[in-house]
Design a protein around this motif. Structure first.
Motif, PDB file in Angstrom:
ATOM      1  N   UNK A   1       1.719 153.588  90.464  1.00 12.86           N
ATOM      2  CA  UNK A   1       1.250 152.202  90.390  1.00 12.86           C
ATOM      3  C   UNK A   1       0.435 151.954  89.127  1.00 12.86           C
ATOM      4  N   UNK A   2      -0.400 152.926  88.747  1.00  7.57           N
ATOM      5  CA  UNK A   2      -1.266 152.725  87.582  1.00  7.57           C
ATOM      6  C   UNK A   2      -0.496 152.724  86.260  1.00  7.57           C
ATOM      7  N   UNK A   3       0.795 153.048  86.304  1.00  5.54           N
ATOM      8  CA  UNK A   3       1.590 153.098  85.078  1.00  5.54           C
ATOM      9  C   UNK A   3       2.598 151.950  84.981  1.00  5.54           C
ATOM     10  N   UNK A   4       2.553 151.007  85.940  1.00  4.21           N
ATOM     11  CA  UNK A   4       3.506 149.888  85.916  1.00  4.21           C
ATOM     12  C   UNK A   4       2.760 148.577  85.748  1.00  4.21           C
ATOM     13  N   UNK A   5       3.502 147.535  85.419  1.00  5.36           N
ATOM     14  CA  UNK A   5       2.891 146.255  85.044  1.00  5.36           C
ATOM     15  C   UNK A   5       2.160 145.575  86.196  1.00  5.36           C
ATOM     16  N   UNK A   6       2.541 145.838  87.435  1.00  4.93           N
ATOM     17  CA  UNK A   6       1.898 145.158  88.560  1.00  4.93           C
ATOM     18  C   UNK A   6       0.500 145.713  88.839  1.00  4.93           C
ATOM     19  N   UNK A   7       0.111 146.790  88.153  1.00  7.14           N
ATOM     20  CA  UNK A   7      -1.189 147.410  88.398  1.00  7.14           C
ATOM     21  C   UNK A   7      -2.322 146.434  88.147  1.00  7.14           C
ATOM     22  N   UNK A   8      -2.237 145.673  87.066  1.00 12.47           N
ATOM     23  CA  UNK A   8      -3.310 144.728  86.763  1.00 12.47           C
ATOM     24  C   UNK A   8      -3.384 143.636  87.826  1.00 12.47           C
ATOM     25  N   UNK A   9      -2.238 143.200  88.341  1.00 15.19           N
ATOM     26  CA  UNK A   9      -2.238 142.196  89.411  1.00 15.19           C
ATOM     27  C   UNK A   9      -2.909 142.748  90.664  1.00 15.19           C
ATOM     28  N   UNK A  10      -2.654 144.029  90.954  1.00 16.00           N
ATOM     29  CA  UNK A  10      -3.280 144.665  92.115  1.00 16.00           C
ATOM     30  C   UNK A  10      -4.793 144.738  91.923  1.00 16.00           C
ATOM     31  N   UNK A  11      -5.225 145.113  90.728  1.00 19.45           N
ATOM     32  CA  UNK A  11      -6.672 145.174  90.449  1.00 19.45           C
ATOM     33  C   UNK A  11      -7.305 143.792  90.591  1.00 19.45           C
ATOM     34  N   UNK A  12      -6.610 142.764  90.103  1.00 20.65           N
ATOM     35  CA  UNK A  12      -7.144 141.413  90.214  1.00 20.65           C
ATOM     36  C   UNK A  12      -7.266 140.982  91.674  1.00 20.65           C
ATOM     37  N   UNK A  13      -6.260 141.342  92.484  1.00 19.62           N
ATOM     38  CA  UNK A  13      -6.289 140.985  93.908  1.00 19.62           C
ATOM     39  C   UNK A  13      -7.451 141.687  94.608  1.00 19.62           C
ATOM     40  N   UNK A  14      -7.647 142.961  94.289  1.00 13.98           N
ATOM     41  CA  UNK A  14      -8.771 143.697  94.885  1.00 13.98           C
ATOM     42  C   UNK A  14     -10.088 143.130  94.406  1.00 13.98           C
ATOM     43  N   UNK A  15     -10.131 142.761  93.108  1.00 14.37           N
ATOM     44  CA  UNK A  15     -11.352 142.187  92.550  1.00 14.37           C
ATOM     45  C   UNK A  15     -11.746 140.880  93.214  1.00 14.37           C
ATOM     46  N   UNK A  16     -10.745 140.104  93.640  1.00 16.34           N
ATOM     47  CA  UNK A  16     -11.051 138.837  94.318  1.00 16.34           C
ATOM     48  C   UNK A  16     -11.711 139.074  95.673  1.00 16.34           C
ATOM     49  N   UNK A  17     -11.489 140.271  96.233  1.00 13.26           N
ATOM     50  CA  UNK A  17     -12.107 140.621  97.518  1.00 13.26           C
ATOM     51  C   UNK A  17     -13.460 141.291  97.309  1.00 13.26           C
TER      52      UNK A  17
ATOM     53  N   UNK B   1      -8.606 159.287  86.714  1.00 18.01           N
ATOM     54  CA  UNK B   1      -8.473 157.841  86.521  1.00 18.01           C
ATOM     55  C   UNK B   1      -9.797 157.173  86.172  1.00 18.01           C
ATOM     56  N   UNK B   2     -10.892 157.746  86.599  1.00 16.66           N
ATOM     57  CA  UNK B   2     -12.196 157.159  86.295  1.00 16.66           C
ATOM     58  C   UNK B   2     -12.649 157.532  84.882  1.00 16.66           C
TER      59      UNK B   2
ATOM     60  N   UNK C   1       7.636 151.927  83.134  1.00 14.74           N
ATOM     61  CA  UNK C   1       6.418 152.727  83.150  1.00 14.74           C
ATOM     62  C   UNK C   1       5.842 152.850  81.749  1.00 14.74           C
ATOM     63  N   UNK C   2       4.513 152.880  81.693  1.00 14.97           N
ATOM     64  CA  UNK C   2       3.807 153.057  80.429  1.00 14.97           C
ATOM     65  C   UNK C   2       3.413 154.510  80.271  1.00 14.97           C
ATOM     66  N   UNK C   3       3.371 154.970  79.036  1.00 11.64           N
ATOM     67  CA  UNK C   3       2.928 156.333  78.765  1.00 11.64           C
ATOM     68  C   UNK C   3       1.424 156.445  78.935  1.00 11.64           C
TER      69      UNK C   3
END
Length: 461
Positions: A287-303, A139-140, A457-459
């Motif tokens: 999680x990394x292949x679905x649309x909510x992944x970016x929302x999760x990253x944004x939530x973590x980024x706010x912390x 993933x990195x 899911x995204x490819x």
């Protein structure tokens, strides 16, 4: 020579009925496994294909959708590997190109020193860490999406295989360092095939050729002693013991999937930890292949105060792995709240962790089903191009995503049933109330998976 059934006593008939069916009782199978062709013929085929894959990954196109190495590795092999472990145990490890390469190096220039004490003691933890590390690195650095990244990873593993084989005995790499070793060990415990010795025969044997080897075959490459073996986790069905055994004590038998998990004699925290972590990794992959992944990253980024992907993914990765571990530990505490000692909590944490393995297997299968069904035609297109055939490319999918989702739900439900029943058997068929916390956990985890599979899911390739 077999005794006619009409000459057997009632007791002998009962003993015969209790014996599991032995596939080696089929002459053609026994003769093949005892021959020099097994497993060598499969090993050389796989090694040749592996060499082509590595070459294509390193020297072929950098477009992952058109690289045959990428499609054969991540669209075909990786989705199929858990099916191998479920149906035929750890047989893949007998024909794995890394194992064959290890054998070649060791026999030609190897010094065959004993396995280091450090690896003997901490090998399982090393496997756990390598598996986590490779998943994280994907993933990195985008190993799956990058043919070059996949090729360099395989070459790194080849280097590790050669280095360990030059110095140490048998398949030290496979036993203590291979990232797939822990996964294959855990999944093979759920498998429907087992190799065992006949106790009545083994206890009178003085040769120990199954471990030491003979002029017919080397000793067990995975350091197993058939007489005391009660697990399929480290048996790769290489057939060496079948070739060497002077008394035909070995049997290879079908069994009920997951049945080994019910009676683990020496449960180990390394296995339980990996079982829980794999469930977390399945969550990450989904999680990394679905649309909510970016929302999760944004939530973590706010912390974290940063939008750096590597930082925020690292946080998400750690949390995803920690959640199943914490849930299992919390479940063990709830289930032992009346008895209450820390030792008992730890014991139950380790024992009931094995009940997660059927769900791990189901999650792995369901996730990768998406790739092989929705991207599977790439295997044909890219393989045809490798041989110079001009094939018109079309949609890569064999079936629509909706059909894949239905299959995913079915697989997860089957895994849930397997895990619940395994918890029931680990708990010695205890009362519903006593085992309720574990049943609840075995429902929570698949429900979370089903929710993620319900999202588009995204490819990745």
């Amino acid at each position: 020579m077999a005794i006619p059934s009409n000459q057997l006593t009632n007791e002998e008939k009962r003993m015969e009925e209790k014996q599991p069916y032995n596939l080696l009782s089929i002459p053609i199978i026994k003769k093949f496994i005892q021959s020099r062709w097994y497993p060598g013929i499969f090993q050389w085929i796989v090694l040749i294909v592996f060499s082509v894959i590595v070459y294509e990954l390193v020297a072929g196109t950098v477009d992952p959708t058109r690289n045959v190495g990428t499609s054969l590795t991540w669209v075909l092999w990786w989705p199929l590997i858990p099916i191998f472990f479920l149906v035929i145990g750890r047989f893949w490890c007998a024909i794995c190109p890394f194992g064959k390469l290890s054998d070649i190096v060791r026999k030609t220039i190897g010094s065959n020193r004993p396995m280091p004490k450090f690896l003997r003691k901490y090998g399982l933890w090393m496997i756990d860490l390598f598996f986590i590390g490779i998943t994280y690195s994907d993933h990195i650095w985008g190993i799956v999406e990058s043919p070059r990244g996949s090729g360099y990873l395989l070459l790194l593993l080849v280097t590790m295989v050669i280095a360990t084989s030059v110095f140490y005995e048998r398949r030290t790499f496979c036993k203590t360092l291979c990232f797939l070793g822990g996964l294959s060990g855990n999944y093979s415990r759920s498998g429907s095939l087992e190799l065992r010795g006949t106790p009545e025969i083994c206890k009178t044997c003085k040769t120990q050729v199954c471990f030491k080897g003979s002029d017919k075959a080397e000793g067990c490459p995975m350091f197993q002693f058939v007489r005391t073996m009660d697990s399929s986790a480290d048996c790769n069905l290489c057939g060496n013991c079948v070739k060497s055994c002077p008394k035909d004590s070995i049997r290879i038998s079908p069994r009920v999937p997951t049945s080994e998990l019910w009676g683990i004699k020496k449960p180990m925290i390394e296995h339980t930890f990996l079982a829980a972590v794999i469930m977390g990794i399945v969550f990450v992959q989904n999680i990394t292949m679905v649309s909510i992944w970016q929302d999760i990253l944004n939530a973590i980024g706010s912390i974290t105060g940063t939008d750096n992907y590597n930082v925020n993914f690292t946080v998400a990765f750690i949390i995803s792995m920690a959640i199943p571990v914490a849930l299992l530990l919390g479940t063990a505490k709830i289930a032992t709240v009346t008895g209450g000692s820390a030792e008992k909590v730890k014991k139950n944490f380790i024992r009931f962790g094995y009940a997660i393995i059927p769900l791990d297997l189901a999650g792995h299968l369901a996730h990768n089903l998406f790739h092989i069904i929705t991207e599977g035609k790439a295997i044909w297109y890219n393989t045809a191009a490798l041989f110079g055939l001009n094939v018109t490319r079309a949609d890569l999918a064999f079936a629509p995503a909706s059909s894949v989702q239905m299959l995913q739900y079915i697989i997860i439900v089957i895994g849930m049933i397997g895990s619940i029943y395994t918890a029931y058997r680990i708990g010695n068929k205890g009362s519903f109330k006593a085992l309720m916390p574990y049943y609840t956990l075995m429902v929570i985890l698949p429900v979370a998976n089903i929710y993620l599979f319900s999202l588009p899911m995204m490819h990745r390739v």
